[in-house]
Every structure is written in C-alpha cells, then in structure tokens.
Design a protein around this motif. Structure first.
Motif, PDB file in Angstrom:
ATOM      1  N   TYR A   1      18.396  49.843 -65.383  1.00 42.23           N
ATOM      2  CA  TYR A   1      18.306  48.305 -65.784  1.00 42.23           C
ATOM      3  C   TYR A   1      18.676  47.808 -64.483  1.00 42.23           C
ATOM      4  O   TYR A   1      17.908  46.766 -64.034  1.00 42.23           O
ATOM      5  CB  TYR A   1      19.270  48.101 -66.748  1.00 42.23           C
TER       6      TYR A   1
ATOM      7  N   SER B   1      13.645  42.337 -65.772  1.00 44.23           N
ATOM      8  CA  SER B   1      14.179  42.257 -67.189  1.00 44.23           C
ATOM      9  C   SER B   1      14.559  41.068 -67.529  1.00 44.23           C
ATOM     10  O   SER B   1      14.572  40.704 -68.935  1.00 44.23           O
ATOM     11  CB  SER B   1      15.558  43.223 -67.160  1.00 44.23           C
ATOM     12  N   ILE B   2      15.613  40.512 -66.809  1.00 45.75           N
ATOM     13  CA  ILE B   2      15.952  39.188 -67.229  1.00 45.75           C
ATOM     14  C   ILE B   2      14.938  37.831 -67.364  1.00 45.75           C
ATOM     15  O   ILE B   2      14.876  37.241 -68.364  1.00 45.75           O
ATOM     16  CB  ILE B   2      17.135  38.654 -66.347  1.00 45.75           C
TER      17      ILE B   2
ATOM     18  N   GLY C   1      12.076  39.125 -69.658  1.00 49.13           N
ATOM     19  CA  GLY C   1      12.480  39.816 -70.889  1.00 49.13           C
ATOM     20  C   GLY C   1      12.657  38.243 -71.988  1.00 49.13           C
ATOM     21  O   GLY C   1      12.494  38.364 -73.203  1.00 49.13           O
TER      22      GLY C   1
ATOM     23  N   ILE D   1      14.088  41.902 -76.784  1.00 47.77           N
ATOM     24  CA  ILE D   1      14.580  42.085 -75.543  1.00 47.77           C
ATOM     25  C   ILE D   1      15.402  41.036 -74.885  1.00 47.77           C
ATOM     26  O   ILE D   1      16.238  40.905 -74.264  1.00 47.77           O
ATOM     27  CB  ILE D   1      13.288  42.303 -74.615  1.00 47.77           C
ATOM     28  N   ARG D   2      14.801  39.772 -75.527  1.00 53.26           N
ATOM     29  CA  ARG D   2      15.539  38.390 -74.994  1.00 53.26           C
ATOM     30  C   ARG D   2      16.867  38.468 -75.363  1.00 53.26           C
ATOM     31  O   ARG D   2      17.710  37.855 -74.797  1.00 53.26           O
ATOM     32  CB  ARG D   2      14.589  37.312 -75.425  1.00 53.26           C
TER      33      ARG D   2
ATOM     34  N   ASN E   1      19.185  41.488 -73.751  1.00 48.14           N
ATOM     35  CA  ASN E   1      19.091  41.408 -72.160  1.00 48.14           C
ATOM     36  C   ASN E   1      20.535  40.972 -71.691  1.00 48.14           C
ATOM     37  O   ASN E   1      21.125  41.621 -70.781  1.00 48.14           O
ATOM     38  CB  ASN E   1      17.990  40.698 -71.622  1.00 48.14           C
TER      39      ASN E   1
ATOM     40  N   SER F   1      18.717  34.048 -64.910  1.00 48.07           N
ATOM     41  CA  SER F   1      18.638  33.235 -66.185  1.00 48.07           C
ATOM     42  C   SER F   1      18.185  31.785 -66.144  1.00 48.07           C
ATOM     43  O   SER F   1      17.359  31.503 -67.186  1.00 48.07           O
ATOM     44  CB  SER F   1      20.054  33.345 -66.777  1.00 48.07           C
TER      45      SER F   1
END
Length: 199
Positions: free
Chosen positions: A102, A109-110, A113, A119-120, A123, A141
């Motif tokens: 990660y 990923s963020i 995601g 996943i959203r 995360n 974010s």
C-alpha cells in the motif's frame, strides 16, 4: 433509494444533503454515489441546482468523508485489527505485507481508488492504519475527490443535453459503472496472467 426520494431530500434540505450523501458513501454507510453525481448533473441542466454550489458540496462531502475515515483508521484501526483481525483472517504478518504494498502504491490507491466501489471506502481507513503522512493524504484525497466528482456531474449534465434521459433510470447507472469496473479488472487480470504464461 429512488430518484423521487433523492429529489425530495434535495428540495427540502438543499445542498447540505449532497454533502451528507457523499460523506456517508465514503465512510462506508450505503448511499447512492456515482448515480447521485450523475443525477445532479441532470438537475443542473434543468436549472434546479447551481453548478458551482453542487461541485463545492460534492467535493467537500467526499473530501471530509476521507479525512474522517482516515482519523478513525489512525486512532482505532490497529487496536481493532489486533482484537478482531484473527476472525477475518488478518494476521500481523499479512498486515505488514499489505502495508508495504500500500505504501508503495499510495498515490494510485487513493486517487484512482475513488473509482472503485468498496476500495473507495476501505482506502482512507487503511491510509490511517498505515500512518500515511496527513498532509500527503490531504493532498491526494482532495485531488481524488475532484477528479471523481466533477467528471460524473459533468457527465450527467452533458449526457442530459445529448440524450433524453429519464431520471427514473439514473440509479441503475451505478450498477452499470460497477459492471464496467469489474469487466476492466477481469480484462487486466487476464492480460497479466497471459503475459506471465508467455514468459
């Protein structure tokens, strides 16, 4: 939740309900997300909502939801996993492996995601658990919230201009987006496997 209910809430409570729906969707409480954003674009087209205010409240709802989940993950995540992880197959060894992966892919990923249901929601909690630096998480974010909400809202707006979309069918778009996502994941998985076999 159908379109009439969503419209009713928006009419009664205004833009704050957009914030609440998206906030709940991010922290893991079931709420219409992609379909809501698309529907908002259609309402903007019909002059029932302001484009600027809708974008602001949508982005803030997703963004504040991410920060809240991150805080919970950072404060309570490790103790929760220590107590209950064994019941869902999460050992300390597995957790460390996942943390390493990660951390190496945190940007993707963020940000990406946001486009992956499930996943959203996981995360931000996992970002807190792995203690991703707060400022880094805030920036990623915010970028993710913008590039997730804006395209769906504008997609609804411009699709409504081109096609005569019946608002009653808008909630089914969430199912369609999930289906497209799952197909793309399957295709990528098959491509990777075929490449490994050739090697």
């Amino acid at each position: 939740m159908n379109v009439e209910t969503i419209s009713h809430y928006i009419n009664v409570y205004g833009y704050i309900i957009i914030f609440i729906f998206l906030f709940f969707g991010i922290v893991g409480i079931p709420a219409p997300e992609e379909s809501l954003l698309f529907f908002l674009g259609i309402l903007i087209l019909h002059n029932q909502l302001s484009l600027i205010l809708t974008l602001i409240f949508s982005i803030l709802g997703a963004f504040i939801g991410m920060l809240t989940a991150y805080a919970f993950g950072k404060i309570l995540g490790n103790s929760f996993i220590s107590k209950y992880g064994k019941y869902i197959g999460i050992t300390n060894q597995r957790l460390e492996k996942v943390k390493d992966r990660y951390s190496n892919n945190v940007h993707k990923s963020i940000i990406l995601g946001f486009y992956m249901p499930g996943i959203r929601q996981i995360n931000p909690y996992f970002a807190g658990i792995t203690k991703i630096p707060f400022l880094k998480f805030v920036i990623l974010s915010l970028i993710g919230a913008i590039i997730w909400t804006v395209p769906f809202i504008l997609g609804g707006y411009y699709s409504g201009k081109v096609f005569n979309i019946n608002p009653k069918y808008v909630p089914y778009l969430g199912v369609l987006f999930l289906f497209i996502f799952l197909i793309s994941v399957l295709i990528n998985y098959l491509k990777k496997n075929s490449t490994r076999i050739r090697q």
